[in-house]
Design an enzyme around this catalytic site. Sequence first.
Site, short mmCIF file in Angstrom:
data_model
loop_
_atom_site.label_atom_id
_atom_site.label_comp_id
_atom_site.label_asym_id
_atom_site.label_seq_id
_atom_site.Cartn_x
_atom_site.Cartn_y
_atom_site.Cartn_z
N ASP A 13 0.75 -0.75 -0.29
CA ASP A 13 -0.16 -0.39 -0.34
C ASP A 13 0.33 1.11 0.17
O ASP A 13 0.40 2.46 0.46
CB ASP A 13 -0.83 0.25 1.24
CG ASP A 13 -1.55 -1.49 1.77
OD1 ASP A 13 -2.17 -1.30 0.35
OD2 ASP A 13 -1.97 -1.99 3.08
N HIS A 41 -4.71 -1.98 -6.94
CA HIS A 41 -3.95 -0.70 -6.86
C HIS A 41 -5.56 -0.08 -8.26
O HIS A 41 -5.79 -0.67 -8.75
CB HIS A 41 -2.44 -1.08 -7.49
CG HIS A 41 -2.71 -1.53 -8.77
ND1 HIS A 41 -1.77 -2.15 -8.96
CD2 HIS A 41 -3.22 -1.91 -10.01
CE1 HIS A 41 -1.59 -2.97 -10.09
NE2 HIS A 41 -2.79 -2.49 -11.00
#
Length: 428
Positions: A13, A41
């Site tokens: 992340d 993503h």
Amino acid sequence: MSSVVVVGTQWGDEGKGKITDFLSENAEVIARYQGGNNAGHTIVFNGEKYKLHLIPSGIFYKDKICVIGNGMVVDPKALVAELSYLHEHGISTDNLRISNRAHVILPYHLKLDGLEEERKGANKIGTTKKGIGPAYMDKAARIGIRIVDLLDRDVFAEKLARNLEEKNMLFEKVYGVEGFRHEDIFEEYYEYGQQIAKYVCDTSVVLNNALDEGRRVLFEGAQGVMLDIDQGTYPFVTSSNPVAGGVTIGAGVGPTKIKHVVGVAKAYTTRVGDGPFPTELHDEIGDRIREVGREYGTTTGRPRRVGWFDSVVVRHARRVSGITDLSLNSIDVLTGIETLKICVAYRYRGEVIEEFPASLKVLAECEPIYEELPGWTEDITGVRSLDELPANARHYVERISQLTGIPLSIFSVGPDRSQTNVVRSVYA
């Protein structure tokens, strides 16, 4: 030949999707080499937000080849859904290539993932329950079903029957639940295979040909180095190798063909799921960073755990991944915090430790040693160069580069690709 690997230096992340998307503009081939649809993503393209879990972010460019490498585990149902999602938004997927050697996630992997996590109770790993771990287990046990098998009706039928015999025994005898019938899976998943057949090939050949022709190839890592099964906070890790070395195995490209490794980091640290996190914040500053940074998982929606930047972690990532370039994201999220902290080392039983320990028992007793830096209040979201940053923001960024030992190549001051700034080219 110019090849670049993008890896996360923390626990995932870090904003790899955005950086990969940004670097994709100058790449001709974009490849993923490990993981599956446990990685999410978010990409902003033509003002619209897209969430992808399997397909490389280069798919938005019509002139670029996108590769799902042999090191990935592919859920055909999820892949077909992602292809449909892109088609509905007018995005062509003609340039997608899927490795015939990639392994397949099947319904029993998903079921096993959930049951095993429940069974572990307080010792759970915090899996996304996407069947990733069980699929990699089958791969290591040499009973996995690959894409090449999925496309062959007879081979798929035979291997599925053999696997169901074993898995159903596990479901019934160990977990006390009902298993699967062959007909529950076979036709549906064989059909998924037929829908993706046109994309399937030997992707190692595609990638090596591109490199030999001098084309720019970008390898997109999922998760992060601290989730690597060998180098991460084991057992609170993923089942594959996000480190740059994973490219050689998961894409079928020799180590001599990797030129640059871009390590992506946030200006602070986050983690989803369980496991150790030395600089974790449990106060108002942590809550503030989570809300301002919108720190909620793309795949799970879970709130991410938040902490100060940890240079011990990123130095470890640099060493095990051979990182040559730093891409620092989300600097803007820290605007308005009076005093910022960077972890420079750990203190363990009175001793200073500068390298990340392998033992989770030791790690649990480690206290972060912080260096404090003054924050800034100026809006930096429109900044286009290091020189435009307020003095304190620039000092913070440069100090991170010094402490990690990685030259700064890219820094980001917002979620949009236009807020991504190049200090030096990674394709040089």
